[in-house]
Design an enzyme around this catalytic site. Structure first.
Site, PDB file in Angstrom:
ATOM      1  N   CYS A 118       2.959  15.409  15.990  1.00 14.50           N
ATOM      2  CA  CYS A 118       3.584  16.116  15.080  1.00 14.50           C
ATOM      3  C   CYS A 118       3.338  17.081  14.024  1.00 14.50           C
ATOM      4  O   CYS A 118       2.812  16.143  13.082  1.00 14.50           O
ATOM      5  CB  CYS A 118       4.258  14.938  14.485  1.00 14.50           C
ATOM      6  N   HIS A 126      11.509  14.161  21.234  1.00 16.93           N
ATOM      7  CA  HIS A 126      10.788  13.798  20.172  1.00 16.93           C
ATOM      8  C   HIS A 126      11.754  15.043  18.965  1.00 16.93           C
ATOM      9  O   HIS A 126      11.546  14.568  18.125  1.00 16.93           O
ATOM     10  CB  HIS A 126       9.592  14.513  19.961  1.00 16.93           C
ATOM     11  N   GLU A 127      12.324  16.653  19.634  1.00 16.79           N
ATOM     12  CA  GLU A 127      12.716  17.573  18.833  1.00 16.79           C
ATOM     13  C   GLU A 127      14.078  16.609  18.335  1.00 16.79           C
ATOM     14  O   GLU A 127      14.839  17.024  17.074  1.00 16.79           O
ATOM     15  CB  GLU A 127      12.378  18.555  19.556  1.00 16.79           C
ATOM     16  N   HIS A 133      14.111  14.223  15.886  1.00 16.50           N
ATOM     17  CA  HIS A 133      13.512  15.082  14.644  1.00 16.50           C
ATOM     18  C   HIS A 133      15.282  15.560  13.954  1.00 16.50           C
ATOM     19  O   HIS A 133      15.782  14.982  13.073  1.00 16.50           O
ATOM     20  CB  HIS A 133      13.238  16.499  14.602  1.00 16.50           C
TER      21      HIS A 133
HETATM   22 CO    CO Z   1       7.443  16.779  15.591  1.00 12.60          CO
END
Ligand code: CO
Length: 173
Positions: free
Chosen positions: A90, A132-133, A136
């Site tokens: 990341c 993953h995004e 976030h």
């Molecule tokens: Co990330």
């Protein structure tokens, strides 16, 4: 077009749920372009708005290999399937890599920069990047999901192995 500074962990903006985008204007287009430039400059495959200090549900993914750039605005996961463990990193965690289990397949509903709604289906590493995004944008960071940390030495050894395999395939072709 501008490369922004990447917000590193720990920072409060990285761990809060981002606000929904309601205005699809030039400011949003500039944000998306700046995020893309920042991601490319940092050699990443994905970036979320809080990583450049903007509290909005916006993410950009570029898997490379001539694949279309994915722009996610107000994304929602609508279906998942299977599971797979793979290594993630990341941009907000320099030098942290680890094995994370995620669904193998995902279907996401999101909006384009002009506000129109679309659906995207993805598998394998593209599905991983999407998840993953989207994490976030919900203030969820990958370090909380790591099952095993992968050291830089391990990672380099793996990369060398892949290069060797590529070279061998090149000789055979
Ligand atoms: Co990330």
């Amino acid at each position: 077009m501008a490369v922004k500074e990447i917000v590193k962990y720990p920072s409060p903006i990285l761990e809060k749920k981002c606000k929904e985008v309601v205005k699809f204007d030039q400011q949003l287009a500039t944000l998306l372009d700046d995020m893309y430039d920042t991601m490319v400059a940092a050699d990443g495959v994905g970036i979320a708005a809080p990583q450049i200090g903007v509290d909005l549900q916006v993410a950009v993914i570029d898997m490379g290999d001539g694949q279309e750039v994915i722009e996610l605005i107000n994304p929602e996961v609508v279906a998942i399937g299977g599971s797979e463990i793979d290594i993630e990193g990341c941009l907000s965690f320099p030098n942290l890599f680890g094995e994370v289990e995620r669904p193998y397949y995902v279907k996401v509903e999101a909006q384009e920069r002009n506000g129109s709604i679309y659906e995207i289906e993805a598998e394998d590493y593209t599905a991983r990047a999407l998840l993953h995004e989207i994490d976030h944008l919900n203030g969820v960071l990958f370090n909380t999901k790591i099952k095993r940390i992968v050291t830089l030495e391990e990672l380099e050894a793996m990369e060398e192995e892949i290069e060797m395999l590529d070279e061998r395939q090149g000789e055979e072709a």
